[in-house]
Design a protein around this motif. Structure first.
Motif, PDB file in Angstrom:
ATOM      1  N   VAL A  86      -3.384  -7.816   8.415  1.00  0.00           N
ATOM      2  CA  VAL A  86      -2.427  -7.024   9.191  1.00  0.00           C
ATOM      3  C   VAL A  86      -1.649  -6.134   8.233  1.00  0.00           C
ATOM      4  O   VAL A  86      -1.429  -6.493   7.079  1.00  0.00           O
ATOM      5  CB  VAL A  86      -1.452  -7.907  10.006  1.00  0.00           C
ATOM      6  N   GLN A  87      -1.275  -4.972   8.724  1.00  0.00           N
ATOM      7  CA  GLN A  87      -0.444  -4.066   7.949  1.00  0.00           C
ATOM      8  C   GLN A  87       0.891  -3.930   8.662  1.00  0.00           C
ATOM      9  O   GLN A  87       0.939  -3.699   9.869  1.00  0.00           O
ATOM     10  CB  GLN A  87      -1.113  -2.710   7.794  1.00  0.00           C
ATOM     11  N   VAL A  88       1.944  -4.089   7.873  1.00  0.00           N
ATOM     12  CA  VAL A  88       3.303  -4.059   8.406  1.00  0.00           C
ATOM     13  C   VAL A  88       4.021  -2.867   7.785  1.00  0.00           C
ATOM     14  O   VAL A  88       4.084  -2.751   6.553  1.00  0.00           O
ATOM     15  CB  VAL A  88       4.060  -5.364   8.056  1.00  0.00           C
ATOM     16  N   PRO A  89       4.554  -1.960   8.611  1.00  0.00           N
ATOM     17  CA  PRO A  89       5.292  -0.826   8.053  1.00  0.00           C
ATOM     18  C   PRO A  89       6.469  -1.310   7.204  1.00  0.00           C
ATOM     19  O   PRO A  89       7.122  -2.291   7.536  1.00  0.00           O
ATOM     20  CB  PRO A  89       5.801  -0.079   9.286  1.00  0.00           C
ATOM     21  N   ARG A  90       6.717  -0.618   6.120  1.00  0.00           N
ATOM     22  CA  ARG A  90       7.841  -0.989   5.255  1.00  0.00           C
ATOM     23  C   ARG A  90       9.155  -0.962   6.032  1.00  0.00           C
ATOM     24  O   ARG A  90      10.063  -1.729   5.754  1.00  0.00           O
ATOM     25  CB  ARG A  90       7.891  -0.055   4.056  1.00  0.00           C
ATOM     26  N   SER A  99      12.345   0.748  -3.833  1.00  0.00           N
ATOM     27  CA  SER A  99      11.321   1.616  -4.424  1.00  0.00           C
ATOM     28  C   SER A  99       9.941   1.006  -4.175  1.00  0.00           C
ATOM     29  O   SER A  99       9.819  -0.185  -3.873  1.00  0.00           O
ATOM     30  CB  SER A  99      11.553   1.750  -5.930  1.00  0.00           C
ATOM     31  N   ALA A 100       8.924   1.830  -4.334  1.00  0.00           N
ATOM     32  CA  ALA A 100       7.554   1.331  -4.185  1.00  0.00           C
ATOM     33  C   ALA A 100       7.270   0.230  -5.202  1.00  0.00           C
ATOM     34  O   ALA A 100       6.615  -0.762  -4.884  1.00  0.00           O
ATOM     35  CB  ALA A 100       6.556   2.475  -4.340  1.00  0.00           C
ATOM     36  N   GLN A 101       7.785   0.378  -6.418  1.00  0.00           N
ATOM     37  CA  GLN A 101       7.570  -0.635  -7.452  1.00  0.00           C
ATOM     38  C   GLN A 101       8.207  -1.966  -7.054  1.00  0.00           C
ATOM     39  O   GLN A 101       7.629  -3.029  -7.297  1.00  0.00           O
ATOM     40  CB  GLN A 101       8.135  -0.171  -8.802  1.00  0.00           C
ATOM     41  N   LEU A 147       6.439 -14.972   2.432  1.00  0.00           N
ATOM     42  CA  LEU A 147       6.330 -13.918   1.427  1.00  0.00           C
ATOM     43  C   LEU A 147       7.718 -13.756   0.822  1.00  0.00           C
ATOM     44  O   LEU A 147       8.728 -13.834   1.543  1.00  0.00           O
ATOM     45  CB  LEU A 147       5.873 -12.599   2.050  1.00  0.00           C
ATOM     46  N   HIS A 148       7.765 -13.518  -0.481  1.00  0.00           N
ATOM     47  CA  HIS A 148       9.055 -13.447  -1.163  1.00  0.00           C
ATOM     48  C   HIS A 148       9.081 -12.282  -2.147  1.00  0.00           C
ATOM     49  O   HIS A 148       8.181 -12.135  -2.962  1.00  0.00           O
ATOM     50  CB  HIS A 148       9.317 -14.768  -1.901  1.00  0.00           C
ATOM     51  N   TRP A 149      10.116 -11.463  -2.031  1.00  0.00           N
ATOM     52  CA  TRP A 149      10.403 -10.390  -2.966  1.00  0.00           C
ATOM     53  C   TRP A 149      11.677 -10.800  -3.705  1.00  0.00           C
ATOM     54  O   TRP A 149      12.788 -10.596  -3.200  1.00  0.00           O
ATOM     55  CB  TRP A 149      10.652  -9.068  -2.240  1.00  0.00           C
ATOM     56  N   SER A 150      11.533 -11.392  -4.882  1.00  0.00           N
ATOM     57  CA  SER A 150      12.706 -11.938  -5.585  1.00  0.00           C
ATOM     58  C   SER A 150      13.703 -10.852  -5.978  1.00  0.00           C
ATOM     59  O   SER A 150      14.909 -11.058  -5.858  1.00  0.00           O
ATOM     60  CB  SER A 150      12.293 -12.773  -6.791  1.00  0.00           C
ATOM     61  N   ALA A 151      13.240  -9.701  -6.431  1.00  0.00           N
ATOM     62  CA  ALA A 151      14.147  -8.633  -6.848  1.00  0.00           C
ATOM     63  C   ALA A 151      14.965  -8.083  -5.681  1.00  0.00           C
ATOM     64  O   ALA A 151      16.054  -7.547  -5.877  1.00  0.00           O
ATOM     65  CB  ALA A 151      13.374  -7.505  -7.510  1.00  0.00           C
ATOM     66  N   LEU A 152      14.438  -8.225  -4.483  1.00  0.00           N
ATOM     67  CA  LEU A 152      15.117  -7.689  -3.296  1.00  0.00           C
ATOM     68  C   LEU A 152      15.833  -8.763  -2.486  1.00  0.00           C
ATOM     69  O   LEU A 152      16.491  -8.446  -1.491  1.00  0.00           O
ATOM     70  CB  LEU A 152      14.089  -6.986  -2.393  1.00  0.00           C
ATOM     71  N   ASP A 153      15.675 -10.024  -2.882  1.00  0.00           N
ATOM     72  CA  ASP A 153      16.207 -11.151  -2.118  1.00  0.00           C
ATOM     73  C   ASP A 153      15.738 -11.069  -0.663  1.00  0.00           C
ATOM     74  O   ASP A 153      16.502 -11.231   0.280  1.00  0.00           O
ATOM     75  CB  ASP A 153      17.734 -11.200  -2.191  1.00  0.00           C
ATOM     76  N   LEU A 172       0.858  -1.187   0.000  1.00  0.00           N
ATOM     77  CA  LEU A 172       0.000   0.000   0.000  1.00  0.00           C
ATOM     78  C   LEU A 172       0.897   1.241   0.000  1.00  0.00           C
ATOM     79  O   LEU A 172       1.333   1.702   1.056  1.00  0.00           O
ATOM     80  CB  LEU A 172      -0.901   0.002   1.239  1.00  0.00           C
ATOM     81  N   PRO A 173       1.214   1.770  -1.169  1.00  0.00           N
ATOM     82  CA  PRO A 173       2.151   2.901  -1.215  1.00  0.00           C
ATOM     83  C   PRO A 173       1.653   4.127  -0.460  1.00  0.00           C
ATOM     84  O   PRO A 173       2.455   4.845   0.147  1.00  0.00           O
ATOM     85  CB  PRO A 173       2.308   3.194  -2.718  1.00  0.00           C
ATOM     86  N   GLU A 174       0.341   4.347  -0.459  1.00  0.00           N
ATOM     87  CA  GLU A 174      -0.191   5.525   0.241  1.00  0.00           C
ATOM     88  C   GLU A 174      -0.019   5.430   1.752  1.00  0.00           C
ATOM     89  O   GLU A 174       0.004   6.444   2.444  1.00  0.00           O
ATOM     90  CB  GLU A 174      -1.673   5.744  -0.123  1.00  0.00           C
ATOM     91  N   ARG A 175       0.114   4.217   2.266  1.00  0.00           N
ATOM     92  CA  ARG A 175       0.326   4.012   3.704  1.00  0.00           C
ATOM     93  C   ARG A 175       1.749   3.571   4.007  1.00  0.00           C
ATOM     94  O   ARG A 175       2.127   3.453   5.170  1.00  0.00           O
ATOM     95  CB  ARG A 175      -0.650   2.944   4.236  1.00  0.00           C
ATOM     96  N   ASP A 176       2.525   3.272   2.960  1.00  0.00           N
ATOM     97  CA  ASP A 176       3.910   2.799   3.083  1.00  0.00           C
ATOM     98  C   ASP A 176       3.963   1.520   3.928  1.00  0.00           C
ATOM     99  O   ASP A 176       4.801   1.372   4.804  1.00  0.00           O
ATOM    100  CB  ASP A 176       4.807   3.891   3.675  1.00  0.00           C
ATOM    101  N   ARG A 177       3.021   0.614   3.636  1.00  0.00           N
ATOM    102  CA  ARG A 177       2.885  -0.624   4.401  1.00  0.00           C
ATOM    103  C   ARG A 177       2.626  -1.815   3.486  1.00  0.00           C
ATOM    104  O   ARG A 177       2.097  -1.661   2.391  1.00  0.00           O
ATOM    105  CB  ARG A 177       1.734  -0.522   5.393  1.00  0.00           C
ATOM    106  N   VAL A 178       2.964  -2.981   4.000  1.00  0.00           N
ATOM    107  CA  VAL A 178       2.616  -4.244   3.362  1.00  0.00           C
ATOM    108  C   VAL A 178       1.386  -4.764   4.097  1.00  0.00           C
ATOM    109  O   VAL A 178       1.392  -4.858   5.331  1.00  0.00           O
ATOM    110  CB  VAL A 178       3.774  -5.265   3.476  1.00  0.00           C
ATOM    111  N   GLU A 179       0.332  -5.070   3.353  1.00  0.00           N
ATOM    112  CA  GLU A 179      -0.885  -5.617   3.956  1.00  0.00           C
ATOM    113  C   GLU A 179      -0.950  -7.112   3.638  1.00  0.00           C
ATOM    114  O   GLU A 179      -0.837  -7.509   2.481  1.00  0.00           O
ATOM    115  CB  GLU A 179      -2.125  -4.911   3.441  1.00  0.00           C
ATOM    116  N   ILE A 180      -1.149  -7.901   4.679  1.00  0.00           N
ATOM    117  CA  ILE A 180      -1.220  -9.358   4.549  1.00  0.00           C
ATOM    118  C   ILE A 180      -2.602  -9.804   4.995  1.00  0.00           C
ATOM    119  O   ILE A 180      -3.007  -9.543   6.131  1.00  0.00           O
ATOM    120  CB  ILE A 180      -0.151 -10.055   5.424  1.00  0.00           C
ATOM    121  N   ASP A 181      -3.336 -10.471   4.095  1.00  0.00           N
ATOM    122  CA  ASP A 181      -4.615 -11.086   4.444  1.00  0.00           C
ATOM    123  C   ASP A 181      -4.327 -12.514   4.874  1.00  0.00           C
ATOM    124  O   ASP A 181      -3.645 -13.260   4.155  1.00  0.00           O
ATOM    125  CB  ASP A 181      -5.573 -11.102   3.246  1.00  0.00           C
ATOM    126  N   LEU A 182      -4.849 -12.891   6.038  1.00  0.00           N
ATOM    127  CA  LEU A 182      -4.583 -14.214   6.601  1.00  0.00           C
ATOM    128  C   LEU A 182      -5.752 -15.153   6.382  1.00  0.00           C
ATOM    129  O   LEU A 182      -6.897 -14.715   6.213  1.00  0.00           O
ATOM    130  CB  LEU A 182      -4.295 -14.088   8.100  1.00  0.00           C
TER     131      LEU A 182
END
Length: 105
Positions: A51-55, A65-67, A81-87, A35-45
């Motif tokens: 839950v929303q986790v601050p970046r 980057s947000a992208q 959860l995996h962000w391949s570009a960021l390892d 959620l770029p407007e909140r600068d958070r990762v939202e996880i639906d369980l």
């Protein structure tokens, strides 16, 4: 020469079942989004909670980057959860535990 067979006793089987049962009950992600407007990762369980986790929870995400933060996938049957570009990898039950500890403090 053939390798000797390992004998698994009832105690080992019971311990493995207990680990499996805890894993089945662990928080699992069914959806994730940045959620770029909140600068958070939202996880639906799977429980129906979100839950929303601050970046800033992750140094790699904080520097990304947000992208790059948006390109996240659910892995390991919802346990990760995996962000391949960021390892970058998050273990969902550990994230939930960390948030609970921070909230209780």
């Amino acid at each position: 020469m053939a390798e000797p067979h390992t004998i698994v006793d009832d105690t080992t089987i019971a311990a493995a079942r207990a680990v499996g049962q805890r894993t089945l009950l662990a928080p699992r992600a069914v959806a994730v989004r940045f959620l770029p407007e909140r600068d958070r990762v939202e996880i639906d369980l799977v429980s129906g909670w979100s839950v929303q986790v601050p970046r800033s929870f992750s140094a790699r995400l904080a520097a990304a980057s947000a992208q790059e933060c948006e390109r996240v996938e659910i892995v390991d049957s919802g346990l990760g959860l995996h962000w391949s570009a960021l390892d970058e990898d998050w273990y969902v039950p550990a994230v939930i535990d960390a948030l609970a500890v921070r909230h209780a403090a």
